[in-house]
Structure formats: C-alpha cells, structure tokens
Scaffold this motif. Structure first.
Motif, mmCIF file in Angstrom:
data_model
loop_
_atom_site.group_PDB
_atom_site.id
_atom_site.type_symbol
_atom_site.label_atom_id
_atom_site.label_comp_id
_atom_site.label_asym_id
_atom_site.label_seq_id
_atom_site.Cartn_x
_atom_site.Cartn_y
_atom_site.Cartn_z
ATOM 1 N N VAL A 1 0.878 -1.174 0.000
ATOM 2 C CA VAL A 1 0.000 0.000 0.000
ATOM 3 C C VAL A 1 0.919 1.229 0.000
ATOM 4 C CG1 VAL A 1 -1.793 1.232 1.270
ATOM 5 C CG2 VAL A 1 -1.724 -1.271 1.322
ATOM 6 N N PRO A 2 0.744 2.173 -0.922
ATOM 7 C CA PRO A 2 1.632 3.333 -0.963
ATOM 8 C C PRO A 2 1.686 4.072 0.377
ATOM 9 C CG PRO A 2 0.194 3.305 -2.876
ATOM 10 C CD PRO A 2 -0.269 2.215 -1.971
ATOM 11 N N CYS A 3 2.882 4.426 0.775
ATOM 12 C CA CYS A 3 3.156 5.215 1.991
ATOM 13 C C CYS A 3 2.860 4.476 3.294
ATOM 14 C CB CYS A 3 2.386 6.534 1.977
ATOM 15 S SG CYS A 3 2.780 7.564 0.572
ATOM 16 N N HIS A 4 2.669 3.168 3.261
ATOM 17 C CA HIS A 4 2.442 2.374 4.468
ATOM 18 C C HIS A 4 3.456 1.234 4.523
ATOM 19 C CE1 HIS A 4 -1.373 4.489 4.443
ATOM 20 N NE2 HIS A 4 -1.577 4.068 5.683
ATOM 21 N N CYS A 5 3.965 0.973 5.719
ATOM 22 C CA CYS A 5 4.935 -0.097 5.926
ATOM 23 C C CYS A 5 4.273 -1.451 5.716
ATOM 24 C CB CYS A 5 5.504 0.022 7.350
ATOM 25 S SG CYS A 5 6.582 -1.343 7.791
ATOM 26 N N PRO A 6 4.894 -2.363 4.963
ATOM 27 C CA PRO A 6 4.303 -3.696 4.784
ATOM 28 C C PRO A 6 4.389 -4.560 6.040
ATOM 29 C CG PRO A 6 6.389 -3.547 3.621
ATOM 30 C CD PRO A 6 6.096 -2.187 4.149
ATOM 31 N N GLY A 7 5.299 -4.240 6.964
ATOM 32 C CA GLY A 7 5.454 -5.029 8.188
ATOM 33 C C GLY A 7 4.440 -4.668 9.260
ATOM 34 N N CYS A 8 4.429 -3.389 9.675
ATOM 35 C CA CYS A 8 3.552 -2.964 10.780
ATOM 36 C C CYS A 8 2.340 -2.166 10.297
ATOM 37 C CB CYS A 8 4.349 -2.148 11.795
ATOM 38 S SG CYS A 8 5.074 -0.645 11.122
ATOM 39 N N GLU A 9 2.238 -1.933 9.003
ATOM 40 C CA GLU A 9 1.110 -1.250 8.367
ATOM 41 C C GLU A 9 0.884 0.172 8.869
ATOM 42 O OE1 GLU A 9 -2.251 -3.854 8.576
ATOM 43 O OE2 GLU A 9 -1.247 -5.419 7.456
ATOM 44 N N GLN A 10 1.915 0.801 9.450
ATOM 45 C CA GLN A 10 1.833 2.193 9.883
ATOM 46 C C GLN A 10 2.222 3.109 8.717
ATOM 47 O OE1 GLN A 10 0.883 3.417 12.958
ATOM 48 N NE2 GLN A 10 0.286 1.308 13.354
ATOM 49 N N PRO A 11 1.581 4.275 8.577
ATOM 50 C CA PRO A 11 1.997 5.203 7.516
ATOM 51 C C PRO A 11 3.351 5.819 7.859
ATOM 52 C CG PRO A 11 0.291 6.188 8.874
ATOM 53 C CD PRO A 11 0.442 4.761 9.340
ATOM 54 N N PHE A 12 4.206 5.959 6.854
ATOM 55 C CA PHE A 12 5.523 6.578 7.067
ATOM 56 C C PHE A 12 5.702 7.843 6.226
ATOM 57 C CE2 PHE A 12 6.208 3.714 3.513
ATOM 58 C CZ PHE A 12 7.019 4.435 2.655
ATOM 59 N N ALA A 13 4.777 8.102 5.290
ATOM 60 C CA ALA A 13 4.900 9.275 4.419
ATOM 61 C C ALA A 13 3.530 9.682 3.888
ATOM 62 C CB ALA A 13 5.829 8.954 3.255
ATOM 63 N N ALA B 1 6.017 13.347 -5.150
ATOM 64 C CA ALA B 1 7.016 12.952 -4.158
ATOM 65 C C ALA B 1 6.331 12.347 -2.942
ATOM 66 C CB ALA B 1 7.845 14.163 -3.745
ATOM 67 N N LEU B 2 7.126 11.686 -2.100
ATOM 68 C CA LEU B 2 6.667 11.194 -0.809
ATOM 69 C C LEU B 2 7.282 12.090 0.253
ATOM 70 C CD1 LEU B 2 7.233 7.351 -1.226
ATOM 71 C CD2 LEU B 2 5.147 8.628 -1.623
ATOM 72 N N LYS B 3 6.462 12.714 1.070
ATOM 73 C CA LYS B 3 6.931 13.573 2.157
ATOM 74 C C LYS B 3 7.013 12.700 3.399
ATOM 75 C CE LYS B 3 7.083 18.020 3.641
ATOM 76 N NZ LYS B 3 8.364 18.531 3.858
ATOM 77 N N ILE B 4 8.219 12.435 3.879
ATOM 78 C CA ILE B 4 8.448 11.535 5.008
ATOM 79 C C ILE B 4 8.012 12.192 6.309
ATOM 80 C CG2 ILE B 4 10.175 10.158 6.239
ATOM 81 C CD1 ILE B 4 9.830 9.247 3.359
ATOM 82 N N MET B 5 7.230 11.466 7.112
ATOM 83 C CA MET B 5 6.828 11.961 8.434
ATOM 84 C C MET B 5 8.027 11.861 9.379
ATOM 85 S SD MET B 5 3.179 10.140 8.935
ATOM 86 C CE MET B 5 1.993 10.089 7.633
ATOM 87 N N GLY B 6 8.186 12.837 10.232
ATOM 88 C CA GLY B 6 9.328 12.898 11.134
ATOM 89 C C GLY B 6 9.440 11.683 12.046
ATOM 90 N N GLY B 7 10.589 11.007 11.999
ATOM 91 C CA GLY B 7 10.849 9.877 12.877
ATOM 92 C C GLY B 7 10.223 8.560 12.462
#
Length: 83
Positions: A50-62, A72-78
C-alpha cells in the motif's frame, strides 16, 4: 522553481521503517542531509504494498505530495530512516 534532475545522483540508500525495521524503498538520494522527501522518479525499488504504508507494521511513514511540481513522498518525522 527548478525541477529535480531526473537521472539524479548515483548514490543509492535503503530506507527502513523506524518501528519494525522493514525495508521500504531503495532511493537515489543526493546530499548529506536528513531524509525529508523522496521524489517518485528517483525511487529504484519500492517494497511497499500500500503506498506510503509499511508492509510489516502497516503504519503510515509518508504522505504523497507535489514538491516543485513533481510527485514525491513527504516523510513523516521519525517514521523512517536511511542506511
């Protein structure tokens, strides 16, 4: 404003999820600065389902964004780090 160079830099970095350490992207990054954004045209390999979501923990990262008129993908801090 000027658009980013399509060919981009030669240096490739791997981007990982901060929470579960899953590989997210391989990206051609220029410069020594922090990871703030990833231009989609510079992504070498995308490991996300899923775009902008981690495949492991399914949390959004961008978030998807237009930066200088380029997708572009804007990365969330941390949420992600590079190696």
């Amino acid at each position: 404003m000027a658009k980013p160079n399509k060919k981009g830099p030669e240096k490739t970095v791997e981007i990982y999820c901060s929470q579960c350490r899953t590989l997210l992207l391989k990206y051609r990054k220029g410069g020594k600065g922090a990871l703030v954004k990833c231009f989609k045209e510079r992504i070498v390999k995308d490991h996300t389902v899923v775009p902008c979501h981690c495949p492991g923990c399914e949390q959004p990262f961008a978030r998807e964004a237009l930066i200088r008129g380029t997708p572009a993908l804007k990365i969330m801090g941390g949420k992600a780090f590079q190696k």
